[in-house]
Design a protein around this motif. Sequence first.
Motif, PDB file in Angstrom:
ATOM      1  N   ALA A  90      40.456  -8.724 -30.841  1.00  0.00           N
ATOM      2  CA  ALA A  90      40.614  -7.321 -31.216  1.00  0.00           C
ATOM      3  C   ALA A  90      39.294  -6.687 -31.681  1.00  0.00           C
ATOM      4  CB  ALA A  90      41.677  -7.188 -32.308  1.00  0.00           C
ATOM      5  N   ASP A  91      38.514  -7.411 -32.460  1.00  0.00           N
ATOM      6  CA  ASP A  91      37.249  -6.861 -32.982  1.00  0.00           C
ATOM      7  C   ASP A  91      36.347  -6.376 -31.850  1.00  0.00           C
ATOM      8  OD1 ASP A  91      37.958  -7.449 -35.526  1.00  0.00           O
ATOM      9  OD2 ASP A  91      36.612  -9.169 -35.761  1.00  0.00           O
ATOM     10  N   VAL A  92      36.217  -7.219 -30.845  1.00  0.00           N
ATOM     11  CA  VAL A  92      35.312  -6.892 -29.736  1.00  0.00           C
ATOM     12  C   VAL A  92      35.858  -5.718 -28.937  1.00  0.00           C
ATOM     13  CG1 VAL A  92      34.365  -7.779 -27.574  1.00  0.00           C
ATOM     14  CG2 VAL A  92      34.345  -9.203 -29.622  1.00  0.00           C
ATOM     15  N   ILE A  93      37.157  -5.711 -28.684  1.00  0.00           N
ATOM     16  CA  ILE A  93      37.773  -4.587 -27.961  1.00  0.00           C
ATOM     17  C   ILE A  93      37.545  -3.293 -28.740  1.00  0.00           C
ATOM     18  CG2 ILE A  93      39.970  -3.629 -27.159  1.00  0.00           C
ATOM     19  CD1 ILE A  93      40.828  -6.595 -26.615  1.00  0.00           C
ATOM     20  N   GLN A  94      37.703  -3.346 -30.058  1.00  0.00           N
ATOM     21  CA  GLN A  94      37.481  -2.152 -30.896  1.00  0.00           C
ATOM     22  C   GLN A  94      36.039  -1.661 -30.808  1.00  0.00           C
ATOM     23  OE1 GLN A  94      38.897  -3.576 -34.680  1.00  0.00           O
ATOM     24  NE2 GLN A  94      40.980  -3.776 -33.885  1.00  0.00           N
ATOM     25  N   GLN A  95      35.096  -2.584 -30.782  1.00  0.00           N
ATOM     26  CA  GLN A  95      33.687  -2.168 -30.662  1.00  0.00           C
ATOM     27  C   GLN A  95      33.449  -1.407 -29.365  1.00  0.00           C
ATOM     28  OE1 GLN A  95      30.615  -5.144 -31.664  1.00  0.00           O
ATOM     29  NE2 GLN A  95      32.231  -6.350 -32.608  1.00  0.00           N
ATOM     30  N   LEU A 146      35.767   0.093 -27.479  1.00  0.00           N
ATOM     31  CA  LEU A 146      36.523   1.357 -27.503  1.00  0.00           C
ATOM     32  C   LEU A 146      35.728   2.429 -28.239  1.00  0.00           C
ATOM     33  CD1 LEU A 146      40.210   0.242 -28.222  1.00  0.00           C
ATOM     34  CD2 LEU A 146      39.439   1.556 -26.247  1.00  0.00           C
ATOM     35  N   THR A 147      35.164   2.053 -29.390  1.00  0.00           N
ATOM     36  CA  THR A 147      34.408   3.025 -30.180  1.00  0.00           C
ATOM     37  C   THR A 147      33.155   3.474 -29.440  1.00  0.00           C
ATOM     38  OG1 THR A 147      35.289   2.178 -32.243  1.00  0.00           O
ATOM     39  CG2 THR A 147      33.207   3.358 -32.382  1.00  0.00           C
ATOM     40  N   LEU A 148      32.575   2.573 -28.642  1.00  0.00           N
ATOM     41  CA  LEU A 148      31.396   2.933 -27.834  1.00  0.00           C
ATOM     42  C   LEU A 148      31.792   3.722 -26.588  1.00  0.00           C
ATOM     43  CD1 LEU A 148      29.421  -0.429 -28.105  1.00  0.00           C
ATOM     44  CD2 LEU A 148      28.636   1.803 -28.938  1.00  0.00           C
ATOM     45  N   ASN A 149      33.102   3.905 -26.396  1.00  0.00           N
ATOM     46  CA  ASN A 149      33.573   4.744 -25.278  1.00  0.00           C
ATOM     47  C   ASN A 149      33.216   4.108 -23.938  1.00  0.00           C
ATOM     48  OD1 ASN A 149      34.805   6.950 -24.164  1.00  0.00           O
ATOM     49  ND2 ASN A 149      33.201   8.407 -24.700  1.00  0.00           N
ATOM     50  N   LEU A 150      33.288   2.782 -23.876  1.00  0.00           N
ATOM     51  CA  LEU A 150      32.838   2.052 -22.685  1.00  0.00           C
ATOM     52  C   LEU A 150      33.982   1.369 -21.937  1.00  0.00           C
ATOM     53  CD1 LEU A 150      29.554   0.476 -24.132  1.00  0.00           C
ATOM     54  CD2 LEU A 150      29.721   2.192 -22.313  1.00  0.00           C
ATOM     55  N   ILE A 151      35.211   1.645 -22.327  1.00  0.00           N
ATOM     56  CA  ILE A 151      36.345   0.976 -21.681  1.00  0.00           C
ATOM     57  C   ILE A 151      37.045   1.930 -20.724  1.00  0.00           C
ATOM     58  CG2 ILE A 151      38.610  -0.095 -22.097  1.00  0.00           C
ATOM     59  CD1 ILE A 151      37.490  -1.512 -24.439  1.00  0.00           C
ATOM     60  N   ASP A 152      37.168   1.495 -19.464  1.00  0.00           N
ATOM     61  CA  ASP A 152      37.798   2.323 -18.425  1.00  0.00           C
ATOM     62  C   ASP A 152      39.295   2.063 -18.323  1.00  0.00           C
ATOM     63  OD1 ASP A 152      35.345   3.445 -17.546  1.00  0.00           O
ATOM     64  OD2 ASP A 152      34.922   1.604 -16.431  1.00  0.00           O
ATOM     65  N   GLU A 153      39.716   0.836 -18.595  1.00  0.00           N
ATOM     66  CA  GLU A 153      41.113   0.459 -18.392  1.00  0.00           C
ATOM     67  C   GLU A 153      41.550  -0.473 -19.515  1.00  0.00           C
ATOM     68  OE1 GLU A 153      41.412  -1.578 -14.657  1.00  0.00           O
ATOM     69  OE2 GLU A 153      40.037  -0.197 -13.657  1.00  0.00           O
ATOM     70  N   LEU A 154      42.791  -0.342 -19.909  1.00  0.00           N
ATOM     71  CA  LEU A 154      43.393  -1.268 -20.873  1.00  0.00           C
ATOM     72  C   LEU A 154      44.599  -1.916 -20.212  1.00  0.00           C
ATOM     73  CD1 LEU A 154      43.407   1.063 -24.011  1.00  0.00           C
ATOM     74  CD2 LEU A 154      42.143  -1.079 -23.851  1.00  0.00           C
ATOM     75  N   PHE A 179      44.550  -1.725 -32.289  1.00  0.00           N
ATOM     76  CA  PHE A 179      44.003  -0.363 -32.357  1.00  0.00           C
ATOM     77  C   PHE A 179      43.756   0.072 -33.790  1.00  0.00           C
ATOM     78  CE2 PHE A 179      46.296  -0.181 -28.208  1.00  0.00           C
ATOM     79  CZ  PHE A 179      45.162  -0.129 -27.423  1.00  0.00           C
ATOM     80  N   GLU A 180      42.792  -0.517 -34.435  1.00  0.00           N
ATOM     81  CA  GLU A 180      42.360  -0.034 -35.743  1.00  0.00           C
ATOM     82  C   GLU A 180      40.842  -0.084 -35.776  1.00  0.00           C
ATOM     83  OE1 GLU A 180      44.032  -2.435 -38.821  1.00  0.00           O
ATOM     84  OE2 GLU A 180      43.142  -4.277 -38.088  1.00  0.00           O
ATOM     85  N   ASN A 181      40.271   0.443 -36.849  1.00  0.00           N
ATOM     86  CA  ASN A 181      38.807   0.476 -37.004  1.00  0.00           C
ATOM     87  C   ASN A 181      38.126   1.213 -35.862  1.00  0.00           C
ATOM     88  OD1 ASN A 181      39.133  -1.306 -39.240  1.00  0.00           O
ATOM     89  ND2 ASN A 181      39.249  -3.019 -37.809  1.00  0.00           N
ATOM     90  N   LEU A 182      38.798   2.198 -35.278  1.00  0.00           N
ATOM     91  CA  LEU A 182      38.203   2.923 -34.166  1.00  0.00           C
ATOM     92  C   LEU A 182      37.401   4.109 -34.688  1.00  0.00           C
ATOM     93  CD1 LEU A 182      41.179   2.961 -31.674  1.00  0.00           C
ATOM     94  CD2 LEU A 182      39.255   1.386 -31.765  1.00  0.00           C
ATOM     95  N   GLY A 183      36.243   4.317 -34.126  1.00  0.00           N
ATOM     96  CA  GLY A 183      35.460   5.497 -34.449  1.00  0.00           C
ATOM     97  C   GLY A 183      36.052   6.720 -33.772  1.00  0.00           C
ATOM     98  N   GLU A 184      35.598   7.877 -34.188  1.00  0.00           N
ATOM     99  CA  GLU A 184      36.127   9.117 -33.609  1.00  0.00           C
ATOM    100  C   GLU A 184      35.677   9.330 -32.185  1.00  0.00           C
ATOM    101  OE1 GLU A 184      35.441  12.437 -36.136  1.00  0.00           O
ATOM    102  OE2 GLU A 184      36.623  11.595 -37.779  1.00  0.00           O
ATOM    103  N   GLY A 190      43.697   6.714 -34.506  1.00  0.00           N
ATOM    104  CA  GLY A 190      42.622   6.220 -35.365  1.00  0.00           C
ATOM    105  C   GLY A 190      43.004   6.176 -36.836  1.00  0.00           C
ATOM    106  N   ALA A 191      44.157   6.759 -37.182  1.00  0.00           N
ATOM    107  CA  ALA A 191      44.626   6.767 -38.568  1.00  0.00           C
ATOM    108  C   ALA A 191      46.121   7.075 -38.554  1.00  0.00           C
ATOM    109  CB  ALA A 191      43.875   7.820 -39.379  1.00  0.00           C
TER     110      ALA A 191
END
Lengths: 171, 171
Positions: A111-116, A118-126, A142-147, B136-137
Amino acid sequence: MAWLINQQYFRDKLQFGPGGETGAVNEMVRHTFERTGANILGKRMFDQGEVSWPEEAPFHTPVYVLTHEKREPWVRPGGTTFYFINEGPERALELARAAAGERDIRISGGADVIQQYLTLNLIDELEIALAPVLFGAGRRLFENLGETASQFRIDSVLNGTHATHLRYVRA
Amino acid sequence: MAWLINQQYFRDKLQFGPGGETGAVNEMVRHTFERTGANILGKRMFDQGEVSWPEEAPFHTPVYVLTHEKREPWVRPGGTTFYFINEGPERALELARAAAGERDIRISGGADVIQQYLTLNLIDELEIALAPVLFGAGRRLFENLGETASQFRIDSVLNGTHATHLRYVRA
């Protein structure tokens, strides 16, 4: 994980022996594995796998492990080589892209890596296998996500007996 | 909530005007409303609804609101009466059972109230509309569960355009 261990393609890949389901879920698993040219893993997931994967680790691609640990590449039989990356998720993705060629890059977790990513906006598909198991504790996907995290839309849904396979793509 | 507001049955119930989808999701919404003989709500959800529901509140049954506030029953046109229950979730369920007769009781939310009934092991079915929206929240549905919470299995899944409708039943 019962849904996955019962699939013929996965059983074959992990040398779990013959048998297994051969329907739409099995084809989904085959498709995901076959289009993947490189994998990215977190250190926690790697540590769990290192002691539980068979000799022939179930990736058959280069695998980039995000970690602060310095370590030489670890070559396994069957085409899997683990590379230990200390320069962060964007560098791991760059290396994975170069290795994957025309194929796709799979961020396998945790989850940590997926969140990183996601926050970098680099994931095309889940691709999410959702099972109705109430743990009551544990890490959430789906937590710790940036805006800056992307939004997604439903691409397809496959109904298995033990899990619902959600495929979301970037909206 | 876009998926729900687009359903013909729901639009009709809330007097949102003509039109709306009439397929399998609409039939699911109709089935859920028609089999419900009493509703249970949390105070936070009631407070939000009190200022946003139309004059004819969209329940058409007795509604038991879990709250510490003392308040006389609030009768709305169209068969909805709100009763304010100060004696906890089991008392609210007892009253709802007596009112519902042969029909079912719907715990409409929010998350806090659903969690209380899950922990009390009193929920037979979960109907979840799952949409790929990353907030995100916010409050999570499945947290704060006691160890006594039941486990569930997949009963059916209905694939909508904007949401996946999961129906889980107690295992």
